[in-house]
Enzyme design. Structure first.
Site, PDB file in Angstrom:
ATOM      1  N   LYS A   9      -2.401   5.023  -7.228  1.00  0.00           N
ATOM      2  CA  LYS A   9      -3.244   3.953  -6.669  1.00  0.00           C
ATOM      3  C   LYS A   9      -2.823   3.610  -5.239  1.00  0.00           C
ATOM      4  CE  LYS A   9      -2.168   1.012  -9.940  1.00  0.00           C
ATOM      5  NZ  LYS A   9      -1.262   1.858 -10.745  1.00  0.00           N
ATOM      6  N   ARG A  18      -5.476  -6.967 -14.098  1.00  0.00           N
ATOM      7  CA  ARG A  18      -4.611  -6.190 -14.964  1.00  0.00           C
ATOM      8  C   ARG A  18      -4.900  -6.437 -16.439  1.00  0.00           C
ATOM      9  NH1 ARG A  18      -0.630  -3.727 -11.759  1.00  0.00           N
ATOM     10  NH2 ARG A  18       1.005  -2.841 -13.040  1.00  0.00           N
ATOM     11  N   ARG A  70      10.060   9.017  -6.862  1.00  0.00           N
ATOM     12  CA  ARG A  70       9.459   8.043  -5.936  1.00  0.00           C
ATOM     13  C   ARG A  70      10.547   7.232  -5.225  1.00  0.00           C
ATOM     14  NH1 ARG A  70       4.758   4.077  -7.745  1.00  0.00           N
ATOM     15  NH2 ARG A  70       6.088   3.746  -9.563  1.00  0.00           N
ATOM     16  N   ARG A  98      12.459   1.979  -7.250  1.00  0.00           N
ATOM     17  CA  ARG A  98      12.026   0.772  -7.946  1.00  0.00           C
ATOM     18  C   ARG A  98      12.778   0.624  -9.257  1.00  0.00           C
ATOM     19  NH1 ARG A  98       5.498   0.625  -7.591  1.00  0.00           N
ATOM     20  NH2 ARG A  98       5.811  -0.115  -9.731  1.00  0.00           N
ATOM     21  N   ARG A 151       5.642   0.567 -19.422  1.00  0.00           N
ATOM     22  CA  ARG A 151       4.514   0.238 -18.531  1.00  0.00           C
ATOM     23  C   ARG A 151       3.287   1.073 -18.890  1.00  0.00           C
ATOM     24  NH1 ARG A 151       7.059   1.665 -13.144  1.00  0.00           N
ATOM     25  NH2 ARG A 151       5.064   1.110 -12.222  1.00  0.00           N
TER      26      ARG A 151
END
Ligand code: G5P
Ligand code: MG
Length: 242
Positions: free
Chosen positions: A43, A117, A151, A184, A195
């Site tokens: 996203k 969300r 990431r 993160r 998640r």
């Protein structure tokens, strides 16, 4: 003159050669999109391409929350433990923050990333503003789990890197500020699994709600470089039609 499509292709893993001005000059109508997709589906990456190509603002709930954590604000203090555990931050906190940001942005085109969300957030958003399109990224979970291991982010700006996909120019440093990159807390494998599960539970009804209103277009694939040209074509058509 219209730029050639080749300029929009990744260069050495980057999308740095995108030529934004053509689109920004042409598309002056207000356009509001929501981008939906599982954690790590791309996203933020696709939103960045939309910003560069169409000149929309990118409003990311996750980036706003992470910036508040870095600054140690009241919001950041409240949000931190939920994010680290892979849980949603309570609706009233996020909704207030996001509606304030949307109001501040005013009469501009934007892409909402990470908000709404769940059904409650979608209801509040729909009462506040009209959404023109929902971009639904559908990426297999095995691809996502592999990606997020690599990431790295520059948390103050929200810039995101991935080793082997869009590497920073200097290892471990942000391209713009030279500041150190971090991983993160919620990218730990056990938190990512939570998640992903939460996403499947909560976003089904939200997608159905937008789907009933004819707003959802799904982009399925394994790589951003195959998905982005389709999103770009879709948005060009939509924005032209108004
Ligand atoms: P966020 O910040 O909204 P998520 O979980 O929705 O977080 P996330 O993790 O930010 O989504 P993304 O933006 O979908 O993922 O993906 P991305 O960062 O662009 O891409 C993932 C990685 O893959 C990057 O490193 C990128 O470079 C790389 N990549 C992209 N394309 C490719 C490719 O083709 N190939 C390869 N190899 N790599 C690629 O929310 C975080 C938390 O904040 C709270 C919650 O606690 C949430 O868990 N929160 C909210 N809580 C309540 N309500 C809300 N509305 C909330 N919003 C946030
Ligand atoms: Mg993101």
């Amino acid at each position: 003159m219209r730029p050639s499509c080749d300029r929009n292709k990744p260069h050495n893993g980057h999308f740095a050669q995108i030529q934004p001005l053509y689109y920004i000059k042409m598309y002056t109508k207000i356009f509001r999109a929501v981008i939906i997709g599982a954690p790590g589906s791309g996203k933020g990456t696709i939103s960045e391409l939309i910003v560069k190509t169409f000149g929309f603002l990118h409003i990311s709930s996750g980036d706003i929350l992470r910036q508040n954590i870095i600054k140690n604000t009241d919001l950041g203090k409240k949000a931190q433990s939920y994010i680290a555990a892979g849980q949603l931050v309570p609706d009233e906190i996020v909704t207030k923050t996001m509606i304030a940001r949307i109001t501040e942005v005013g009469n501009k085109s934007y892409i909402l990333d990470g908000f709404p969300r769940n059904g409650a957030q979608a209801d509040i958003l729909s009462a506040r503003c009209q959404i023109n399109a929902v971009i639904d990224l559908n990426i297999p979970h095995d691809v996502i789990i592999e990606r997020v291991k690599h990431r790295w982010i520059h948390a103050p700006s929200g810039r995101v890197y991935n080793i082997g996909f869009n590497d920073p120019k200097v290892s471990g440093k942000d391209d713009v500020t030279g500041e150190p990159l971090t991983q993160r807390e919620d990218d730990k494998p056990e938190v990512v699994a939570k998640r992903l599960q939460l996403y499947d539970e909560l976003m089904g009804p939200v997608l159905a709600w937008y789907g009933e209103r004819g707003l959802v277009t799904t982009f399925k694939g394994r790589e951003t470089k195959e998905i982005w040209p389709r999103v770009e074509r879709f948005l060009k058509d939509k924005v032209n039609k108004g």
